[in-house]
Design a protein around this motif. Structure first.
Motif, PDB file in Angstrom:
ATOM      1  N   GLY A   1     -18.854  45.323  20.632  1.00  0.00           N
ATOM      2  CA  GLY A   1     -19.051  46.103  19.662  1.00  0.00           C
ATOM      3  C   GLY A   1     -20.572  46.644  19.376  1.00  0.00           C
ATOM      4  N   ILE A   2     -21.593  45.919  19.834  1.00  0.00           N
ATOM      5  CA  ILE A   2     -22.895  46.558  19.780  1.00  0.00           C
ATOM      6  C   ILE A   2     -23.146  47.592  20.745  1.00  0.00           C
ATOM      7  CG2 ILE A   2     -25.094  45.592  20.356  1.00  0.00           C
ATOM      8  CD1 ILE A   2     -24.372  42.983  19.247  1.00  0.00           C
ATOM      9  N   ARG A   3     -22.365  47.302  22.183  1.00  0.00           N
ATOM     10  CA  ARG A   3     -22.711  48.323  23.214  1.00  0.00           C
ATOM     11  C   ARG A   3     -22.156  49.494  22.843  1.00  0.00           C
ATOM     12  NH1 ARG A   3     -21.723  45.480  28.966  1.00  0.00           N
ATOM     13  NH2 ARG A   3     -21.599  47.873  29.368  1.00  0.00           N
ATOM     14  N   LEU A   4     -20.629  49.634  22.112  1.00  0.00           N
ATOM     15  CA  LEU A   4     -19.955  50.654  21.720  1.00  0.00           C
ATOM     16  C   LEU A   4     -20.561  51.601  20.685  1.00  0.00           C
ATOM     17  CD1 LEU A   4     -16.536  49.466  21.939  1.00  0.00           C
ATOM     18  CD2 LEU A   4     -17.292  51.317  23.640  1.00  0.00           C
ATOM     19  N   ASN A   5     -21.414  50.994  19.673  1.00  0.00           N
ATOM     20  CA  ASN A   5     -22.207  51.414  18.750  1.00  0.00           C
ATOM     21  C   ASN A   5     -23.434  52.225  19.256  1.00  0.00           C
ATOM     22  OD1 ASN A   5     -21.926  51.510  15.918  1.00  0.00           O
ATOM     23  ND2 ASN A   5     -21.669  49.323  16.044  1.00  0.00           N
ATOM     24  N   GLU A   6     -23.712  51.966  20.536  1.00  0.00           N
ATOM     25  CA  GLU A   6     -24.840  52.686  21.165  1.00  0.00           C
ATOM     26  C   GLU A   6     -24.491  54.043  21.747  1.00  0.00           C
ATOM     27  OE1 GLU A   6     -26.715  49.657  23.327  1.00  0.00           O
ATOM     28  OE2 GLU A   6     -27.730  48.583  21.555  1.00  0.00           O
ATOM     29  N   VAL A   7     -23.137  54.142  22.215  1.00  0.00           N
ATOM     30  CA  VAL A   7     -22.630  55.187  22.742  1.00  0.00           C
ATOM     31  C   VAL A   7     -22.727  56.587  22.070  1.00  0.00           C
ATOM     32  CG1 VAL A   7     -20.578  56.443  23.804  1.00  0.00           C
ATOM     33  CG2 VAL A   7     -20.883  53.841  24.224  1.00  0.00           C
ATOM     34  N   ARG A   8     -23.330  57.712  22.642  1.00  0.00           N
ATOM     35  CA  ARG A   8     -23.723  58.877  21.944  1.00  0.00           C
ATOM     36  C   ARG A   8     -22.282  59.689  21.268  1.00  0.00           C
ATOM     37  NH1 ARG A   8     -27.688  62.694  21.801  1.00  0.00           N
ATOM     38  NH2 ARG A   8     -28.941  61.660  23.436  1.00  0.00           N
ATOM     39  N   GLY A   9     -22.374  59.792  19.958  1.00  0.00           N
ATOM     40  CA  GLY A   9     -21.329  60.241  19.320  1.00  0.00           C
ATOM     41  C   GLY A   9     -20.281  59.483  18.548  1.00  0.00           C
ATOM     42  N   VAL A  10     -20.439  58.082  18.973  1.00  0.00           N
ATOM     43  CA  VAL A  10     -19.762  57.078  18.287  1.00  0.00           C
ATOM     44  C   VAL A  10     -20.238  56.654  17.056  1.00  0.00           C
ATOM     45  CG1 VAL A  10     -18.876  54.523  18.206  1.00  0.00           C
ATOM     46  CG2 VAL A  10     -18.634  56.291  20.201  1.00  0.00           C
ATOM     47  N   SER A  11     -19.538  56.767  15.689  1.00  0.00           N
ATOM     48  CA  SER A  11     -20.279  56.643  14.570  1.00  0.00           C
ATOM     49  C   SER A  11     -19.964  55.318  13.996  1.00  0.00           C
ATOM     50  CB  SER A  11     -19.986  57.570  13.483  1.00  0.00           C
ATOM     51  OG  SER A  11     -18.375  57.982  13.379  1.00  0.00           O
ATOM     52  N   ARG A  12     -18.825  54.710  14.200  1.00  0.00           N
ATOM     53  CA  ARG A  12     -18.412  53.276  13.660  1.00  0.00           C
ATOM     54  C   ARG A  12     -17.347  52.677  14.631  1.00  0.00           C
ATOM     55  NH1 ARG A  12     -14.876  50.639  10.083  1.00  0.00           N
ATOM     56  NH2 ARG A  12     -13.163  52.030  10.864  1.00  0.00           N
ATOM     57  N   VAL A  13     -17.617  51.448  14.779  1.00  0.00           N
ATOM     58  CA  VAL A  13     -16.741  50.624  15.652  1.00  0.00           C
ATOM     59  C   VAL A  13     -16.498  49.260  14.892  1.00  0.00           C
ATOM     60  CG1 VAL A  13     -16.720  49.351  17.819  1.00  0.00           C
ATOM     61  CG2 VAL A  13     -18.085  51.432  17.745  1.00  0.00           C
ATOM     62  N   PHE A  14     -15.155  48.832  14.710  1.00  0.00           N
ATOM     63  CA  PHE A  14     -14.693  47.357  14.613  1.00  0.00           C
ATOM     64  C   PHE A  14     -13.763  47.087  15.686  1.00  0.00           C
ATOM     65  CE2 PHE A  14     -12.088  44.409  12.541  1.00  0.00           C
ATOM     66  CZ  PHE A  14     -12.856  43.519  12.259  1.00  0.00           C
ATOM     67  N   ILE A  15     -14.105  45.908  16.110  1.00  0.00           N
ATOM     68  CA  ILE A  15     -13.365  45.349  17.144  1.00  0.00           C
ATOM     69  C   ILE A  15     -12.611  44.099  16.443  1.00  0.00           C
ATOM     70  CG2 ILE A  15     -13.272  44.418  19.440  1.00  0.00           C
ATOM     71  CD1 ILE A  15     -15.540  46.124  20.064  1.00  0.00           C
ATOM     72  N   GLY A  16     -11.330  44.006  16.441  1.00  0.00           N
ATOM     73  CA  GLY A  16     -10.637  43.066  15.830  1.00  0.00           C
ATOM     74  C   GLY A  16      -9.740  42.237  17.084  1.00  0.00           C
ATOM     75  N   ASP A  17      -9.176  41.395  16.718  1.00  0.00           N
ATOM     76  CA  ASP A  17      -8.132  40.697  17.690  1.00  0.00           C
ATOM     77  C   ASP A  17      -7.027  41.544  18.138  1.00  0.00           C
ATOM     78  OD1 ASP A  17      -7.341  38.675  19.473  1.00  0.00           O
ATOM     79  OD2 ASP A  17      -6.599  37.469  17.840  1.00  0.00           O
ATOM     80  N   GLY A  18      -7.280  41.996  19.330  1.00  0.00           N
ATOM     81  CA  GLY A  18      -6.100  42.909  20.002  1.00  0.00           C
ATOM     82  C   GLY A  18      -6.259  44.247  19.677  1.00  0.00           C
ATOM     83  N   TYR A  19      -7.230  44.905  19.001  1.00  0.00           N
ATOM     84  CA  TYR A  19      -7.506  46.305  18.662  1.00  0.00           C
ATOM     85  C   TYR A  19      -8.812  46.685  18.478  1.00  0.00           C
ATOM     86  CZ  TYR A  19      -8.094  44.727  13.900  1.00  0.00           C
ATOM     87  OH  TYR A  19      -8.482  44.748  12.553  1.00  0.00           O
ATOM     88  N   ALA A  20      -8.893  47.891  18.582  1.00  0.00           N
ATOM     89  CA  ALA A  20     -10.449  48.363  18.323  1.00  0.00           C
ATOM     90  C   ALA A  20     -10.485  49.524  17.527  1.00  0.00           C
ATOM     91  CB  ALA A  20     -11.338  48.860  19.573  1.00  0.00           C
ATOM     92  N   ASP A  21     -11.101  49.625  16.415  1.00  0.00           N
ATOM     93  CA  ASP A  21     -10.865  50.869  15.370  1.00  0.00           C
ATOM     94  C   ASP A  21     -12.301  51.737  15.745  1.00  0.00           C
ATOM     95  OD1 ASP A  21      -8.727  50.895  14.041  1.00  0.00           O
ATOM     96  OD2 ASP A  21      -9.453  49.541  12.575  1.00  0.00           O
ATOM     97  N   ILE A  22     -12.191  52.852  16.193  1.00  0.00           N
ATOM     98  CA  ILE A  22     -13.563  53.748  16.433  1.00  0.00           C
ATOM     99  C   ILE A  22     -13.258  55.081  15.855  1.00  0.00           C
ATOM    100  CG2 ILE A  22     -14.544  54.769  18.533  1.00  0.00           C
ATOM    101  CD1 ILE A  22     -14.032  52.422  20.028  1.00  0.00           C
TER     102      ILE A  22
END
Ligand SMILES: [Zn+2]
Length: 166
Positions: A83-104
């Protein structure tokens, strides 16, 4: 002319850069573009028609996207780290990683679904399910077409007939 001070603008993120110092560049339809990063270079390569359009329709307007992507179940520690790494990707504004899914949530101008997925794999989140994989290919196809359509829309200032000056 001093070539070492040649100003250029990254056509993807609009960062001003020094053309002579830019480490990433490509030539499309006889115009050379410079990029701040491999990320922006790749983003341009995916949709050169959109990013080289004479009218930058996207300059003020983000193109927000939201997807829920299914992933294999991984331990909580890996989810948090990813989650921390994906938040640093340019253009990604919100990330939530649940059990078995990722909301991006992301801005399609700055990052594509393909790039988001590659970043997810790098962060240790394996995608899951072949049927879902097919649907993702469709999303990528739709994103590509959406940008090409935006690029081909006529500019509002040109939709009026030209005024004759006598
Ligand atoms: Zn850039």
């Amino acid at each position: 002319m001093n070539l070492h001070n040649l100003q250029s603008t990254d056509p993807v993120c609009l960062t001003k850069l020094n053309a002579a110092m830019a480490s990433h560049q490509l030539t499309y339809r006889n115009v050379t573009y410079h990029f701040c990063s491999a990320h922006c270079h790749e983003r341009f390569s995916d949709n050169p028609v959109f990013f080289s359009a004479p009218r930058r329709i996207d300059e003020q307007h983000p193109i927000p996207k939201h997807h829920r992507l299914r992933i294999a179940s991984v331990p909580q520690a890996i989810r948090e780290e990813a989650g921390i790494r994906l938040n640093e990707v340019r253009g990604v504004s919100r990330v939530f990683i649940g059990d078995g899914y990722a909301d991006i949530d992301y801005d399609l101008r700055l990052v594509s679904l393909n790039q988001v997925e590659a970043a997810m794999k790098d962060a240790g989140l394996p995608p899951k399910g072949w049927l879902h994989g097919l649907r993702r290919s469709l999303w990528s196809f739709v994103e590509h077409n959406e940008l090409e359509n935006l690029a081909s829309q006529p500019s509002p200032c040109c939709s009026r007939p030209p005024i004759r000056v006598r």
